[in-house]
Design a protein around this motif. Sequence first.
Motif, PDB file in Angstrom:
ATOM      1  N   ARG A 485       0.813  -1.227   0.000  1.00  0.00           N
ATOM      2  CA  ARG A 485       0.000   0.000   0.000  1.00  0.00           C
ATOM      3  C   ARG A 485       0.844   1.274   0.000  1.00  0.00           C
ATOM      4  NH1 ARG A 485      -4.127   0.676   4.401  1.00  0.00           N
ATOM      5  NH2 ARG A 485      -4.645   2.430   3.052  1.00  0.00           N
ATOM      6  N   ALA A 486       2.151   1.126   0.160  1.00  0.00           N
ATOM      7  CA  ALA A 486       3.036   2.298   0.269  1.00  0.00           C
ATOM      8  C   ALA A 486       2.854   3.313  -0.873  1.00  0.00           C
ATOM      9  CB  ALA A 486       4.490   1.860   0.363  1.00  0.00           C
ATOM     10  N   PRO A 487       2.722   2.863  -2.148  1.00  0.00           N
ATOM     11  CA  PRO A 487       2.559   3.858  -3.224  1.00  0.00           C
ATOM     12  C   PRO A 487       1.262   4.667  -3.132  1.00  0.00           C
ATOM     13  CG  PRO A 487       3.204   1.709  -4.115  1.00  0.00           C
ATOM     14  CD  PRO A 487       2.845   1.494  -2.686  1.00  0.00           C
ATOM     15  N   GLU A 488       0.297   4.197  -2.339  1.00  0.00           N
ATOM     16  CA  GLU A 488      -1.001   4.878  -2.251  1.00  0.00           C
ATOM     17  C   GLU A 488      -1.044   5.932  -1.146  1.00  0.00           C
ATOM     18  OE1 GLU A 488      -3.875   1.810  -1.618  1.00  0.00           O
ATOM     19  OE2 GLU A 488      -3.152   0.618  -3.317  1.00  0.00           O
ATOM     20  N   TRP A 489      -0.005   6.006  -0.317  1.00  0.00           N
ATOM     21  CA  TRP A 489      -0.027   6.921   0.822  1.00  0.00           C
ATOM     22  C   TRP A 489       0.578   8.277   0.473  1.00  0.00           C
ATOM     23  CZ3 TRP A 489       2.170   2.490   4.212  1.00  0.00           C
ATOM     24  CH2 TRP A 489       1.117   1.739   4.747  1.00  0.00           C
ATOM     25  N   PRO A 490      -0.126   9.358   0.789  1.00  0.00           N
ATOM     26  CA  PRO A 490       0.485  10.699   0.681  1.00  0.00           C
ATOM     27  C   PRO A 490       1.394  10.939   1.892  1.00  0.00           C
ATOM     28  CG  PRO A 490      -1.803  10.900   1.409  1.00  0.00           C
ATOM     29  CD  PRO A 490      -1.539   9.428   1.218  1.00  0.00           C
ATOM     30  N   LEU A 491       2.095  12.052   1.878  1.00  0.00           N
ATOM     31  CA  LEU A 491       3.068  12.333   2.941  1.00  0.00           C
ATOM     32  C   LEU A 491       2.934  13.764   3.445  1.00  0.00           C
ATOM     33  CD1 LEU A 491       5.705  11.560   4.556  1.00  0.00           C
ATOM     34  CD2 LEU A 491       6.988  12.397   2.582  1.00  0.00           C
ATOM     35  N   VAL A 492       3.004  13.926   4.761  1.00  0.00           N
ATOM     36  CA  VAL A 492       3.037  15.254   5.397  1.00  0.00           C
ATOM     37  C   VAL A 492       4.391  15.403   6.085  1.00  0.00           C
ATOM     38  CG1 VAL A 492       2.040  16.706   7.210  1.00  0.00           C
ATOM     39  CG2 VAL A 492       0.541  15.352   5.751  1.00  0.00           C
ATOM     40  N   VAL A 493       5.069  16.511   5.835  1.00  0.00           N
ATOM     41  CA  VAL A 493       6.370  16.786   6.468  1.00  0.00           C
ATOM     42  C   VAL A 493       6.295  18.129   7.171  1.00  0.00           C
ATOM     43  CG1 VAL A 493       8.843  17.082   6.111  1.00  0.00           C
ATOM     44  CG2 VAL A 493       7.605  15.470   4.699  1.00  0.00           C
ATOM     45  N   ASP A 500      11.676  31.727  17.073  1.00  0.00           N
ATOM     46  CA  ASP A 500      11.396  32.857  17.980  1.00  0.00           C
ATOM     47  C   ASP A 500       9.927  32.919  18.391  1.00  0.00           C
ATOM     48  OD1 ASP A 500      14.047  33.487  17.739  1.00  0.00           O
ATOM     49  OD2 ASP A 500      13.733  34.980  16.156  1.00  0.00           O
ATOM     50  N   ASN A 501       9.011  32.694  17.410  1.00  0.00           N
ATOM     51  CA  ASN A 501       7.588  32.746  17.784  1.00  0.00           C
ATOM     52  C   ASN A 501       6.944  31.353  17.839  1.00  0.00           C
ATOM     53  OD1 ASN A 501       7.184  32.067  15.126  1.00  0.00           O
ATOM     54  ND2 ASN A 501       6.401  34.072  14.502  1.00  0.00           N
ATOM     55  N   GLY A 502       7.780  30.306  17.798  1.00  0.00           N
ATOM     56  CA  GLY A 502       7.290  28.941  18.015  1.00  0.00           C
ATOM     57  C   GLY A 502       6.362  28.416  16.938  1.00  0.00           C
ATOM     58  N   THR A 503       6.657  28.728  15.664  1.00  0.00           N
ATOM     59  CA  THR A 503       5.818  28.215  14.572  1.00  0.00           C
ATOM     60  C   THR A 503       6.581  27.180  13.758  1.00  0.00           C
ATOM     61  OG1 THR A 503       6.489  30.057  13.133  1.00  0.00           O
ATOM     62  CG2 THR A 503       4.401  30.301  14.322  1.00  0.00           C
ATOM     63  N   CYS A 504       5.817  26.302  13.134  1.00  0.00           N
ATOM     64  CA  CYS A 504       6.424  25.306  12.247  1.00  0.00           C
ATOM     65  C   CYS A 504       5.758  25.378  10.870  1.00  0.00           C
ATOM     66  CB  CYS A 504       6.298  23.905  12.825  1.00  0.00           C
ATOM     67  SG  CYS A 504       4.604  23.330  13.023  1.00  0.00           S
ATOM     68  N   LEU A 505       6.468  24.859   9.885  1.00  0.00           N
ATOM     69  CA  LEU A 505       5.982  24.811   8.498  1.00  0.00           C
ATOM     70  C   LEU A 505       5.524  23.383   8.227  1.00  0.00           C
ATOM     71  CD1 LEU A 505       5.956  26.672   5.908  1.00  0.00           C
ATOM     72  CD2 LEU A 505       8.174  25.680   5.337  1.00  0.00           C
ATOM     73  N   MET A 506       4.424  23.244   7.483  1.00  0.00           N
ATOM     74  CA  MET A 506       3.925  21.907   7.169  1.00  0.00           C
ATOM     75  C   MET A 506       3.529  21.847   5.697  1.00  0.00           C
ATOM     76  SD  MET A 506       0.878  19.819   9.139  1.00  0.00           S
ATOM     77  CE  MET A 506       1.767  19.637  10.664  1.00  0.00           C
ATOM     78  N   VAL A 507       3.966  20.793   5.005  1.00  0.00           N
ATOM     79  CA  VAL A 507       3.588  20.603   3.598  1.00  0.00           C
ATOM     80  C   VAL A 507       3.018  19.201   3.421  1.00  0.00           C
ATOM     81  CG1 VAL A 507       5.410  22.174   2.798  1.00  0.00           C
ATOM     82  CG2 VAL A 507       5.826  19.716   2.774  1.00  0.00           C
ATOM     83  N   GLY A 508       2.087  19.068   2.498  1.00  0.00           N
ATOM     84  CA  GLY A 508       1.521  17.770   2.166  1.00  0.00           C
ATOM     85  C   GLY A 508       1.698  17.495   0.689  1.00  0.00           C
ATOM     86  N   ILE A 509       2.139  16.292   0.336  1.00  0.00           N
ATOM     87  CA  ILE A 509       2.318  15.951  -1.088  1.00  0.00           C
ATOM     88  C   ILE A 509       1.504  14.698  -1.423  1.00  0.00           C
ATOM     89  CG2 ILE A 509       4.602  17.034  -1.254  1.00  0.00           C
ATOM     90  CD1 ILE A 509       5.784  14.160  -1.199  1.00  0.00           C
TER      91      ILE A 509
END
Length: 565
Positions: A485-493, A500-509
């Motif tokens: 099933r690995a080819p069917e899963w999307p990924l979030v990183v 300094d202001n405690g934020t993170c970046l998130m992308v989904g592919i």
Amino acid sequence: MFVENLERSFYRSIRDDRCLLLVNFDVDAICACRILQQLFKNDNMIYTLVPVQGIQDMVRAFNENCEEIKNVILINCGGTLDLVELLQPAESVIFYILDSHRPYDLCNIYSESQVRILGKADEDEEIPEYKEVFRDDSSDEDDTDEELENDESQTKRRRLNEDDIIKKAERRQWSENRATILFNYTQYSYYGKSSAMLVFEMAWHMSKDNLDMVWWAIVGCTEQAILNKVESRLSVLDEGALQSHVSRLTHKQGGEVDAEQQQQQSIIRITYAKDLTLALYRHWTVEASLRHSVPTAVSLKLWSIRGEQRLKELLAEMGLPLEQSRQRFSAMDLVLRQEFRQMVEKLAGKYKVDTIIGTSFTLQYGYKFKYCASDIVYSMLAVLESSSKEKLPQRCFLDALDCLSRTKKNILESGVEKAKIMLSSIFKTAQSILQMKHIRSAGSFLYIIIPDGSADNYIFMHPHPLVMLAQFILKAYVDSSKNRRAPEWPLVVSSICNPDNGTCLMVGIPPACEDQPRSLFGRAFEQAAKNTNCNIEADYFDTTIIRLKIEERAKFLDALAALLA
């Protein structure tokens, strides 16, 4: 509304007034902007250029520059937003949208006066009919009230009440259908045709194109291919069209062009030929290029000890001594340089690296200026994403724009060196994640949280390197996983964005099995934020990229897993 005749309905309409150019921070947008700048320069047109990183930037730029502006051109920004509602412009202002982000906002599509989308609708873009999503019921209600006042009889009232109930039921049914239609239309975010290609085709129809312009269009289309923005079939079609334009512009007869263009053709040469799709190999060492190119890194599993051994075996079997493979390509023996492509082609099948054998466009100017299109793309991406406390993003944008100039080779060379650092950081981080097995499954998707404290973390504070890392890791995971099933899963990183202001970046592919890269994360991020009351910053024009507070990340990922289960 869509504008298909760009010369008549766009270019001629803006010629007499100063334009405001709002350009997104991506390579394709910069290339489209460069072609427009050349056209404007040739026709002595006045314009104001403002780079915009996100929606807030766009609103601020419009408000600061909207005085005495009638025409606003938005390149790779604004197409997916209701511009009139967002910017509240004067009635005389016309927006011209040149945006590869999809799907377009329906208010922009059905605007009759103020919003004009350049180009025609995509064949596979299922745009709902106007009456399915827009409706005006006020006149019906007014008529009902008037009749009630004029006729007091109970029978009439009863009939009108029944009509009113039927109308309300119809409206409710229509609203439910509308919600379903809108959900289906906006469910996936994806990319359409390159904006640079669209502007170049306009210049061609106007007979104002030249070799520089076709090169900028090539770079814009190459960025889309490198970042997997469009399906490979469309990239191949665009490549064929651009090759025919290169051939036409190169072989124009002397009588058809002026002296300046003849001189230009004698010093600029664009070639389209078989080549290796290895990152920056002409400006790097062969060993480094093989290691940091995604196809070879994945096929040889270079994040493992066995992969390193296979790389050395490949170099040895090619007859390329380690000493030569670790020198800059331009310093290698001439015979080895000339035979390098044939060496790789001979062993590509055995080592399963066939995907690096392809074609590419190369620009040569004089003796020392020779770059293929992917070299320029990597250089521009690295320059674009090199902002820091000392260097503003707008300065990086202008430097990336200068990478397209043949006379500013020093900026391009600096970009190539930055690109090497960027690609090395992507490989090292991917290697660490794959070796330590930091890829987690949330059931319906995979996710990775890049650990804090790495020396390369500053690279992943920017969207493009994080997207490239995500694509590399997903391909490596799918290639090495035993799970069917690995080819069917999307990924979030996700990575730290601003400590300094405690934020993170998130992308989904999207999943690796999707040849047509459509992502459902734009809508999913929005819904998960609603379900958890997380305050996400969906400020990027690509809706699959967001920022959020680090302390809310775990809760947000849980909500996303529940939503996509």
